[in-house]
Design a protein around this motif. Structure first.
Motif, PDB file in Angstrom:
ATOM      1  N   ASP A  74      -7.464 -11.769   6.516  1.00  0.00           N
ATOM      2  CA  ASP A  74      -8.020 -11.035   5.376  1.00  0.00           C
ATOM      3  C   ASP A  74      -7.163  -9.793   5.142  1.00  0.00           C
ATOM      4  OD1 ASP A  74      -9.423  -9.582   3.521  1.00  0.00           O
ATOM      5  OD2 ASP A  74     -11.332  -9.589   4.601  1.00  0.00           O
ATOM      6  N   PRO A  75      -6.289  -9.807   4.101  1.00  0.00           N
ATOM      7  CA  PRO A  75      -5.373  -8.678   3.890  1.00  0.00           C
ATOM      8  C   PRO A  75      -6.063  -7.419   3.408  1.00  0.00           C
ATOM      9  CG  PRO A  75      -5.182 -10.239   2.088  1.00  0.00           C
ATOM     10  CD  PRO A  75      -6.119 -10.865   3.093  1.00  0.00           C
ATOM     11  N   ASN A  76      -7.331  -7.521   3.018  1.00  0.00           N
ATOM     12  CA  ASN A  76      -8.057  -6.322   2.614  1.00  0.00           C
ATOM     13  C   ASN A  76      -8.711  -5.622   3.798  1.00  0.00           C
ATOM     14  OD1 ASN A  76      -7.561  -6.647  -0.212  1.00  0.00           O
ATOM     15  ND2 ASN A  76      -9.061  -8.303  -0.219  1.00  0.00           N
ATOM     16  N   ARG A  77      -8.913  -6.373   4.880  1.00  0.00           N
ATOM     17  CA  ARG A  77      -9.514  -5.786   6.085  1.00  0.00           C
ATOM     18  C   ARG A  77      -8.450  -5.423   7.113  1.00  0.00           C
ATOM     19  NH1 ARG A  77     -14.011  -8.618  10.105  1.00  0.00           N
ATOM     20  NH2 ARG A  77     -14.400  -6.759  11.376  1.00  0.00           N
ATOM     21  N   TYR A  78      -7.506  -6.336   7.321  1.00  0.00           N
ATOM     22  CA  TYR A  78      -6.408  -6.107   8.263  1.00  0.00           C
ATOM     23  C   TYR A  78      -5.108  -6.226   7.482  1.00  0.00           C
ATOM     24  CZ  TYR A  78     -10.104  -7.143  11.633  1.00  0.00           C
ATOM     25  OH  TYR A  78     -11.270  -7.141  12.340  1.00  0.00           O
ATOM     26  N   ARG A  79      -4.490  -5.108   7.183  1.00  0.00           N
ATOM     27  CA  ARG A  79      -3.311  -5.119   6.316  1.00  0.00           C
ATOM     28  C   ARG A  79      -2.024  -5.236   7.124  1.00  0.00           C
ATOM     29  NH1 ARG A  79      -6.534  -1.014   3.700  1.00  0.00           N
ATOM     30  NH2 ARG A  79      -7.281  -1.810   1.699  1.00  0.00           N
ATOM     31  N   PRO A  80      -1.028  -5.961   6.582  1.00  0.00           N
ATOM     32  CA  PRO A  80       0.294  -5.929   7.204  1.00  0.00           C
ATOM     33  C   PRO A  80       0.773  -4.489   7.343  1.00  0.00           C
ATOM     34  CG  PRO A  80       0.199  -7.605   5.483  1.00  0.00           C
ATOM     35  CD  PRO A  80      -1.074  -6.823   5.389  1.00  0.00           C
ATOM     36  N   SER A  81       1.478  -4.205   8.432  1.00  0.00           N
ATOM     37  CA  SER A  81       1.825  -2.822   8.747  1.00  0.00           C
ATOM     38  C   SER A  81       2.690  -2.166   7.674  1.00  0.00           C
ATOM     39  CB  SER A  81       2.523  -2.755  10.106  1.00  0.00           C
ATOM     40  OG  SER A  81       3.692  -3.564  10.108  1.00  0.00           O
ATOM     41  N   ALA A  82       3.556  -2.942   7.009  1.00  0.00           N
ATOM     42  CA  ALA A  82       4.394  -2.355   5.955  1.00  0.00           C
ATOM     43  C   ALA A  82       3.528  -1.864   4.799  1.00  0.00           C
ATOM     44  CB  ALA A  82       5.420  -3.369   5.458  1.00  0.00           C
ATOM     45  N   GLU A  83       2.528  -2.662   4.426  1.00  0.00           N
ATOM     46  CA  GLU A  83       1.626  -2.235   3.360  1.00  0.00           C
ATOM     47  C   GLU A  83       0.853  -0.990   3.772  1.00  0.00           C
ATOM     48  OE1 GLU A  83      -2.395  -3.743   1.026  1.00  0.00           O
ATOM     49  OE2 GLU A  83      -0.958  -5.257   1.716  1.00  0.00           O
ATOM     50  N   ALA A  84       0.440  -0.935   5.037  1.00  0.00           N
ATOM     51  CA  ALA A  84      -0.281   0.254   5.518  1.00  0.00           C
ATOM     52  C   ALA A  84       0.597   1.498   5.413  1.00  0.00           C
ATOM     53  CB  ALA A  84      -0.728   0.033   6.963  1.00  0.00           C
ATOM     54  N   LEU A  85       1.903   1.360   5.702  1.00  0.00           N
ATOM     55  CA  LEU A  85       2.819   2.497   5.560  1.00  0.00           C
ATOM     56  C   LEU A  85       2.919   2.937   4.101  1.00  0.00           C
ATOM     57  CD1 LEU A  85       5.801   1.559   7.925  1.00  0.00           C
ATOM     58  CD2 LEU A  85       3.937   3.167   8.369  1.00  0.00           C
ATOM     59  N   TYR A  86       3.036   1.966   3.205  1.00  0.00           N
ATOM     60  CA  TYR A  86       3.136   2.303   1.784  1.00  0.00           C
ATOM     61  C   TYR A  86       1.864   2.990   1.296  1.00  0.00           C
ATOM     62  CZ  TYR A  86       7.603   0.217   0.500  1.00  0.00           C
ATOM     63  OH  TYR A  86       8.953  -0.034   0.341  1.00  0.00           O
ATOM     64  N   ARG A  87       0.709   2.568   1.791  1.00  0.00           N
ATOM     65  CA  ARG A  87      -0.552   3.210   1.402  1.00  0.00           C
ATOM     66  C   ARG A  87      -0.594   4.657   1.897  1.00  0.00           C
ATOM     67  NH1 ARG A  87      -4.717   0.096  -0.579  1.00  0.00           N
ATOM     68  NH2 ARG A  87      -4.209  -2.127  -0.801  1.00  0.00           N
ATOM     69  N   ARG A  88      -0.049   4.907   3.076  1.00  0.00           N
ATOM     70  CA  ARG A  88       0.026   6.282   3.575  1.00  0.00           C
ATOM     71  C   ARG A  88       0.886   7.143   2.661  1.00  0.00           C
ATOM     72  NH1 ARG A  88       0.702   7.395   9.928  1.00  0.00           N
ATOM     73  NH2 ARG A  88       0.898   9.452   8.938  1.00  0.00           N
TER      74      ARG A  88
END
Length: 220
Positions: A74-88
Motif C-alpha cells: 500500500d503506497p499510501n501507508r508505506y511509501r518508497p523511501s525516495a518518495e518519502a524524501l521528496y515529501r520531506r
C-alpha cells in the motif's frame, strides 16, 4: 557473498532489476562541506521545482509507486523511501547531515528518484536474497520502530530481513566504523541494463570520490 533476485519478483514485474555496488576500504566520516552544500542546494532547487508539479510527475517516483502496488504493498501507508524524501523536501523539512556515506546515499536517491539501501557488509551474514516480504520479515528500523514488511520488497541474509526500499534496519546501518559496504539500487524497471551500468558507475565514482576505497558494480 552471493546475491540473488527471487524469481517471484520478475513474474510480477518482468523488467525488474536491482543494481548492486560493493565498496571496500572506505572511510566514513563527517561529510565534507562540498557534499553538505550540494545536498542542501539540491533540496532547495527541488523544492522550487515541485511548486507546480505532483509527485507522480517525477518518472522514478511514479514507476516505483506502480511497482509497489504490483507487489501488493500500500503506497499510501508505506511509501518508497525516495518518495518519502521528496515529501520531506516539499515541506521544506530538509535532510540534515549524518555522515559522508549516508549523505551521499540520500543525494543519489533524490537525484535518481529511486529508493536506495546502504549496508555495512560486515554485519551481513551469508548470502543475500531480494524477495517479496511476508509477515515473518521484520526488524527494528532506522525509523526507531519495529517494522513488518509484508508485501514489501526485502533484502534478507542468514539472520533474516535487514533492508528494503521502505526502511532499513539498525543491524546493518553504516557508521563511521564501516569499511566495507553494499549499496542496493532499486532501479526503475523501465531502465535498460546498459543505462543501469552507466548510472551505477557514475554513482560509485561519486561515492568513492567522497569516501575513498574501491567499487564493484553489478546488475541483477
Amino acid at each position: 557473498m552471493d546475491l540473488e533476485l527471487n524469481p517471484e519478483i520478475t513474474k510480477i514485474v518482468p523488467e525488474f532489476k536491482i543494481g548492486i555496488i560493493h565498496y571496500n576500504n572506505i572511510t566514513v566520516s563527517d561529510s565534507p562541506q562540498m557534499l553538505k552544500g550540494r545536498l542542501q542546494l539540491f533540496q532547495e532547487q527541488l523544492f522550487f521545482d515541485m511548486d507546480d508539479k505532483e509527485l507522480t510527475d517525477f518518472p522514478g517516483l511514479l514507476e516505483w509507486k506502480l511497482a509497489w502496488k504490483a507487489f501488493g504493498g500500500d503506497p499510501n501507508r508505506y511509501r518508497p523511501s525516495a518518495e518519502a524524501l521528496y515529501r520531506r523536501v516539499r515541506k521544506q523539512n530538509y535532510l540534515t547531515p549524518v555522515n559522508s556515506a549516508i549523505d551521499m546515499n540520500s543525494f543519489l536517491s533524490l537525484q535518481y528518484e529511486i529508493p536506495l539501501g546502504l549496508y555495512d557488509r560486515k554485519q551481513i551474514e551469508g548470502d543475500v536474497e531480494i524477495a517479496i516480504g511476508t509477515s515473518n520479515d521484520r526488524f527494528e528500523g532506522l525509523n526507531n520502530r519495529e517494522n513488518t514488511l509484508d508485501r514489501i520488497l526485502v533484502a534478507r541474509d542468514a539472520k533474516g530481513a535487514f533492508g528494503s526500499p521502505y526502511v532499513d534496519s539498525k543491524r546493518t546501518a553504516v557508521t563511521d566504523k564501516t569499511t566495507e559496504a553494499m549499496h542496493v539500487f532499486y532501479l526503475r524497471p523501465s531502465m535498460d541494463r546498459d543505462n543501469a551500468f552507466q548510472l551505477l558507475t557514475a554513482a560509485s565514482n561519486m561515492f568513492t570520490g567522497i569516501n575513498g576505497g574501491q567499487a564493484e558494480v553489478f546488475v541483477l
